[in-house]
Write a protein that holds these residues in place. Structure first.
Motif, short mmCIF file in Angstrom:
data_model
loop_
_atom_site.label_atom_id
_atom_site.label_comp_id
_atom_site.label_asym_id
_atom_site.label_seq_id
_atom_site.Cartn_x
_atom_site.Cartn_y
_atom_site.Cartn_z
N TYR A 170 29.86 8.27 35.20
CA TYR A 170 31.08 7.52 34.89
C TYR A 170 31.49 6.68 36.10
CZ TYR A 170 35.86 6.45 33.54
OH TYR A 170 37.03 5.79 33.24
N LEU B 91 37.98 1.22 23.74
CA LEU B 91 37.26 2.47 23.98
C LEU B 91 35.78 2.31 23.70
CD1 LEU B 91 39.73 5.17 22.64
CD2 LEU B 91 38.96 4.85 25.01
N GLN C 70 32.58 6.13 28.98
CA GLN C 70 33.26 7.36 28.58
C GLN C 70 32.90 8.47 29.55
OE1 GLN C 70 35.46 7.45 25.91
NE2 GLN C 70 35.08 5.25 25.94
N SER D 233 33.96 14.03 27.65
CA SER D 233 34.73 13.63 26.46
C SER D 233 33.92 13.91 25.20
CB SER D 233 35.10 12.16 26.54
OG SER D 233 33.95 11.36 26.52
#
Length: 134
Positions: A59, A124, A129, A133
């Protein structure tokens, strides 16, 4: 109902006209890639290990990569924003809203009229992400 949440309307009885300037991406110190990446690095280094595990190193790396791409979309034409400011301050009949830059006019302004749930899904879908998640 109070007008507190609508400063443009709240100040109107006092003869104050509030204009909103909504710029797109422009090349400034705020959008400087080195500054962005340095800030992300500092934030990442100060996060608790538990948070780093939830988000994952991938990420962090994707955020760094995305900021590199963002710089390519930043316009160097700052006069588009200052022209809006000048018009808002000097025009006899200034507009209520100004959109500076093609990205603001053709993407962000139209998307602001969509339902929130739809814009959330769009953003989104296009963003990285965290690994933790679902």
């Amino acid at each position: 109902i109070t007008l507190f949440f609508f400063p443009r309307l709240e100040l109107s009885p006092f003869g104050v006209k509030v204009c909103i300037i909504e710029p797109g991406y422009f090349r400034t110190a705020i959008t400087n890639m080195k500054t962005f990446q340095e800030n992300f690095r500092k934030i990442w280094e100060h996060l608790p290990e538990e948070t780093k595990e939830v988000y994952g190193e991938s990420y962090y790396n994707s955020m760094i990569e995305e900021t590199s791409k963002m710089e390519a979309y930043c316009s160097p034409k700052l006069h588009l924003v200052t022209n809006c400011m000048e018009h808002a301050l000097t025009a006899v009949h200034p507009r209520f809203r100004y959109s500076a830059g093609w990205d603001a006019k053709l993407f962000y302004l139209p998307i602001s009229y969509l339902p929130t749930k739809l814009t959330d899904m769009l953003f989104l879908w296009s963003c990285s992400q965290p690994k933790g998640s679902h």
